[in-house]
Design a protein around this motif. Structure first.
Motif, PDB file in Angstrom:
ATOM      1  N   ARG A   1       8.257 118.178 -24.679  1.00 64.51           N
ATOM      2  CA  ARG A   1       9.336 117.264 -24.539  1.00 64.51           C
ATOM      3  C   ARG A   1      10.225 117.342 -23.505  1.00 64.51           C
ATOM      4  NH1 ARG A   1       8.875 117.407 -30.370  1.00 64.51           N
ATOM      5  NH2 ARG A   1      10.380 118.782 -30.529  1.00 64.51           N
ATOM      6  N   HIS A   2      10.563 118.445 -22.830  1.00 65.28           N
ATOM      7  CA  HIS A   2      11.565 118.850 -21.735  1.00 65.28           C
ATOM      8  C   HIS A   2      10.901 118.145 -20.569  1.00 65.28           C
ATOM      9  CE1 HIS A   2      13.611 121.409 -24.605  1.00 65.28           C
ATOM     10  NE2 HIS A   2      14.548 121.533 -23.837  1.00 65.28           N
ATOM     11  N   THR A   3       9.670 118.309 -20.300  1.00 64.80           N
ATOM     12  CA  THR A   3       8.970 117.985 -18.964  1.00 64.80           C
ATOM     13  C   THR A   3       9.342 116.564 -18.680  1.00 64.80           C
ATOM     14  OG1 THR A   3       6.858 117.168 -19.910  1.00 64.80           O
ATOM     15  CG2 THR A   3       7.135 119.689 -19.509  1.00 64.80           C
ATOM     16  N   ALA A   4       9.603 115.902 -19.243  1.00 63.80           N
ATOM     17  CA  ALA A   4      10.022 114.594 -19.079  1.00 63.80           C
ATOM     18  C   ALA A   4      11.374 114.188 -18.314  1.00 63.80           C
ATOM     19  CB  ALA A   4      10.071 113.332 -20.252  1.00 63.80           C
ATOM     20  N   ARG A   5      12.322 115.351 -18.590  1.00 64.94           N
ATOM     21  CA  ARG A   5      13.549 115.215 -17.936  1.00 64.94           C
ATOM     22  C   ARG A   5      13.966 116.415 -17.292  1.00 64.94           C
ATOM     23  NH1 ARG A   5      15.806 110.510 -17.731  1.00 64.94           N
ATOM     24  NH2 ARG A   5      17.929 110.715 -18.517  1.00 64.94           N
ATOM     25  N   ILE A   6      13.121 117.362 -17.291  1.00 68.57           N
ATOM     26  CA  ILE A   6      13.320 118.807 -16.727  1.00 68.57           C
ATOM     27  C   ILE A   6      12.200 119.343 -15.768  1.00 68.57           C
ATOM     28  CG2 ILE A   6      13.942 121.248 -17.120  1.00 68.57           C
ATOM     29  CD1 ILE A   6      16.101 119.560 -18.208  1.00 68.57           C
ATOM     30  N   ALA A   7      12.463 119.443 -14.649  1.00 67.83           N
ATOM     31  CA  ALA A   7      11.480 119.875 -13.555  1.00 67.83           C
ATOM     32  C   ALA A   7      10.966 121.335 -13.942  1.00 67.83           C
ATOM     33  CB  ALA A   7      11.969 120.106 -12.172  1.00 67.83           C
TER      34      ALA A   7
ATOM     35  N   SER B   1      -5.110 119.302 -12.469  1.00 66.74           N
ATOM     36  CA  SER B   1      -6.118 120.533 -12.021  1.00 66.74           C
ATOM     37  C   SER B   1      -5.153 121.886 -12.027  1.00 66.74           C
ATOM     38  CB  SER B   1      -6.556 120.510 -10.497  1.00 66.74           C
ATOM     39  OG  SER B   1      -5.356 120.308  -9.697  1.00 66.74           O
ATOM     40  N   CYS B   2      -3.812 121.678 -12.303  1.00 66.78           N
ATOM     41  CA  CYS B   2      -2.894 122.695 -12.415  1.00 66.78           C
ATOM     42  C   CYS B   2      -2.319 123.067 -13.739  1.00 66.78           C
ATOM     43  CB  CYS B   2      -1.629 122.793 -11.472  1.00 66.78           C
ATOM     44  SG  CYS B   2      -2.156 122.625  -9.603  1.00 66.78           S
ATOM     45  N   HIS B   3      -1.295 122.673 -14.170  1.00 69.26           N
ATOM     46  CA  HIS B   3      -0.891 122.787 -15.427  1.00 69.26           C
ATOM     47  C   HIS B   3      -0.663 121.552 -16.406  1.00 69.26           C
ATOM     48  CE1 HIS B   3       0.353 126.949 -14.545  1.00 69.26           C
ATOM     49  NE2 HIS B   3       1.097 126.263 -13.308  1.00 69.26           N
ATOM     50  N   GLY B   4      -0.758 120.466 -15.608  1.00 70.69           N
ATOM     51  CA  GLY B   4      -0.593 119.164 -16.515  1.00 70.69           C
ATOM     52  C   GLY B   4       0.614 118.658 -16.797  1.00 70.69           C
ATOM     53  N   ALA B   5       0.728 117.484 -17.560  1.00 69.23           N
ATOM     54  CA  ALA B   5       1.951 117.007 -18.041  1.00 69.23           C
ATOM     55  C   ALA B   5       2.562 117.756 -19.327  1.00 69.23           C
ATOM     56  CB  ALA B   5       1.735 115.634 -18.207  1.00 69.23           C
ATOM     57  N   LYS B   6       1.508 118.479 -20.062  1.00 69.10           N
ATOM     58  CA  LYS B   6       1.848 119.207 -21.215  1.00 69.10           C
ATOM     59  C   LYS B   6       1.478 120.733 -20.973  1.00 69.10           C
ATOM     60  CE  LYS B   6       1.705 115.236 -24.188  1.00 69.10           C
ATOM     61  NZ  LYS B   6       1.322 114.578 -25.351  1.00 69.10           N
ATOM     62  N   PRO B   7       2.379 121.410 -20.410  1.00 68.05           N
ATOM     63  CA  PRO B   7       1.839 122.786 -19.916  1.00 68.05           C
ATOM     64  C   PRO B   7       1.976 123.756 -21.133  1.00 68.05           C
ATOM     65  CG  PRO B   7       3.909 122.461 -18.870  1.00 68.05           C
ATOM     66  CD  PRO B   7       3.581 121.130 -19.621  1.00 68.05           C
ATOM     67  N   HIS B   8       2.620 123.583 -22.047  1.00 68.25           N
ATOM     68  CA  HIS B   8       3.187 124.585 -23.090  1.00 68.25           C
ATOM     69  C   HIS B   8       2.237 124.295 -24.385  1.00 68.25           C
ATOM     70  CE1 HIS B   8       6.821 124.245 -20.368  1.00 68.25           C
ATOM     71  NE2 HIS B   8       6.521 125.406 -20.281  1.00 68.25           N
ATOM     72  N   LYS B   9       2.317 125.366 -25.023  1.00 67.33           N
ATOM     73  CA  LYS B   9       1.559 125.171 -26.734  1.00 67.33           C
ATOM     74  C   LYS B   9       2.587 124.604 -27.462  1.00 67.33           C
ATOM     75  CE  LYS B   9      -1.731 128.827 -26.014  1.00 67.33           C
ATOM     76  NZ  LYS B   9      -2.104 130.214 -26.530  1.00 67.33           N
ATOM     77  N   ASP B  10       3.817 124.974 -27.105  1.00 67.28           N
ATOM     78  CA  ASP B  10       5.063 124.359 -27.936  1.00 67.28           C
ATOM     79  C   ASP B  10       5.486 123.102 -27.665  1.00 67.28           C
ATOM     80  OD1 ASP B  10       7.662 124.069 -29.028  1.00 67.28           O
ATOM     81  OD2 ASP B  10       8.094 126.208 -28.962  1.00 67.28           O
TER      82      ASP B  10
END
Length: 463
Positions: free
Chosen positions: A264-270, A250-259
């Motif tokens: 790919r960073h979201t798995a290791r970077i908050a 309901s917010c940004h989701g696991a893939k918040p970027h178009k890039d």
């Protein structure tokens, strides 16, 4: 409240069950105007059972069972009701709202206590239960956009009891809405000894991207039966068991970027690591030395930074917390498969530790606030907690420091978020060595080869 047309009936007729949006008229206006507002009993005309349920929430109990902090009994509840740490060096038990001793210089006194933000009347205090506690709930302090906070102050009643005042006016009741930023921040921004001190953030359009969009606190912290979702802050032990996360669909989701590279960073970077590059608030406090203010009362020596003034520290965090007398902070590693690199505000506090056990001691603020005698505060707290020989405990107490990692979860920015070059450079904000990377890995992680082409193309667009 008695009326030929009850508020509940009006609600039913209108087909409404939730509070109105900000600025909308509260259903039942005519009934409130006719009968006045009488506290929770008026609210329960439409929301039966709500007061009893509210007594089971963290906002009322200031404690809960805690499963992610080491060294705690899983069968007991912990929180501001009873824990000791150096941001406050006290709790609702030893620093209950009270009238402190008179200043030897002015003969004046004042009320003080850690639980001044508790949404009750103090006669029914933190974690109290039963019918009287239900009647004491201050519904409007959170739910009125026209609450007179000047009435929210302690006083002594005819029996000499300390009471926390409430605005129970019909005017305030007619301004019922979902909580505004002010309703939340009047407590949460001023916690820990003053504005911005504890958390180090303010929620304004100038300081937070969500506020700039017109969002308010409860747009993210969406309560369920007054149970508030919170993040995994190493210092925020008591929770209602609900989690708020940027990755929620309901917010940004696991893939918040178009890039795709950024995703790919979201798995290791908050998310906070890139989007909250600055913090603020109290940098350090010394509870062993209190300074006298212009009013002749004393406060612990405090070094404070403004919001957005300091840089966070970055560490792996898997949601579990290391808890020792000298350190409260994140646990995690790059190997555990659960951790992300996360930003934290570091705070250090100096206080007294018990000579025999090395445990942090609590302090009753009343004595030092009046005359600066910090060891008298330790003795008073030890007495309240039932410790053996309180005066000797205070006399033998050893000054020392505790370091606390606060979650950095506000002051979100999009326009000033970190870019590739902020992290992947030899002088970048991330200390890859401390984060567990080898020298060979660091060489690969700190070369322009990773981002040069992309950033140059972006640079062309901007120029």
């Amino acid at each position: 409240m008695k009326s030929s047309v009850s508020v509940a009936a009006v609600l039913l007729a209108l087909g409404l069950a939730a509070l109105p949006a900000r600025g909308a008229e509260h259903p039942g206006k005519e009934a409130l105007e006719k009968n006045g507002y009488h506290g929770p009993e008026s609210c329960e005309e439409c929301h039966p059972g709500t007061a009893a349920a509210f007594l089971e929430t963290v906002h009322w109990k200031h404690a809960s069972k805690v499963s992610n902090v080491e060294g705690l009994d899983p069968n007991k509840e912990y929180g501001m009701k009873n824990r000791i740490y150096v941001m406050c060096n006290g709790n609702d038990i030893v620093n209950n709202l009270k009238e402190i001793p008179k200043s030897p210089e002015t003969g004046k006194t004042k009320f003080s206590g850690c639980n001044t933000c508790h949404p009750g009347n103090h006669l029914s205090d933190v974690a109290s239960t039963g019918p009287e506690a239900q009647k004491a709930v201050d519904c409007l302090v959170c739910h009125s956009s026209d609450y007179d906070f000047r009435q929210r102050k302690p006083y002594k009643d005819a029996e000499g009891r300390v009471v926390m005042g409430q605005d129970r006016s019909t005017k305030a009741a007619l301004a019922i809405s979902k909580p505004t930023v002010k309703n939340c921040m009047v407590c949460h921004e001023a916690a820990g000894g003053g504005v911005v001190v504890k958390r180090g953030f303010s929620f304004t359009k100038e300081t937070d991207a969500h506020a700039a969009k017109g969002m308010v606190c409860v747009d993210c912290h969406k309560a369920k039966n007054h149970r508030m979702p919170t993040g995994l802050d190493p210092n925020n032990w008591a929770t209602d068991g609900l989690l708020v996360s940027c990755a929620d669909t309901s917010c940004h989701g696991a893939k918040p970027h178009k890039d795709a590279d950024l995703n790919r960073h979201t798995a290791r970077i908050a998310c906070q690591t890139c989007h909250i590059p600055r913090t603020g608030g109290a940098f350090a406090k010394d509870f062993t030395v209190w300074e006298q203010g212009s009013d002749k009362f004393y406060e612990p020596t405090t070094l404070k930074k403004e919001a957005n003034e300091t840089t966070p520290v970055y560490a792996w965090y898997n949601g579990t917390v290391k808890n020792t007398p000298h350190f409260i902070g994140p646990k995690g590693s790059r190997q555990d498969g659960k951790s992300r690199i996360t930003p934290f505000k570091i705070f250090q506090g100096k206080a007294y530790f018990e000579a025999k056990t090395g445990n942090l001691l609590s302090m009753d603020f009343a004595p030092p606030m009046a005359n600066g005698d910090t060891r008298a505060g330790v003795a008073s707290a030890a007495r309240t907690l039932g410790m053996k020989d309180p005066e000797q405990v205070a006399k033998n107490a050893v000054p020392g420091w505790q370091t606390i990692y606060f979650g950095s979860n506000h002051l979100v920015t999009k326009s000033k978020s970190l870019s590739c070059a902020n992290c992947h450079a030899p002088n970048g904000v991330l200390n890859f060595k401390d984060l567990g990377y080898s020298d060979a890995e660091i060489v690969k992680l700190t070369t322009p080869e990773l981002y040069l082409k992309k950033l140059v193309e972006k640079q062309k667009e901007e120029w």
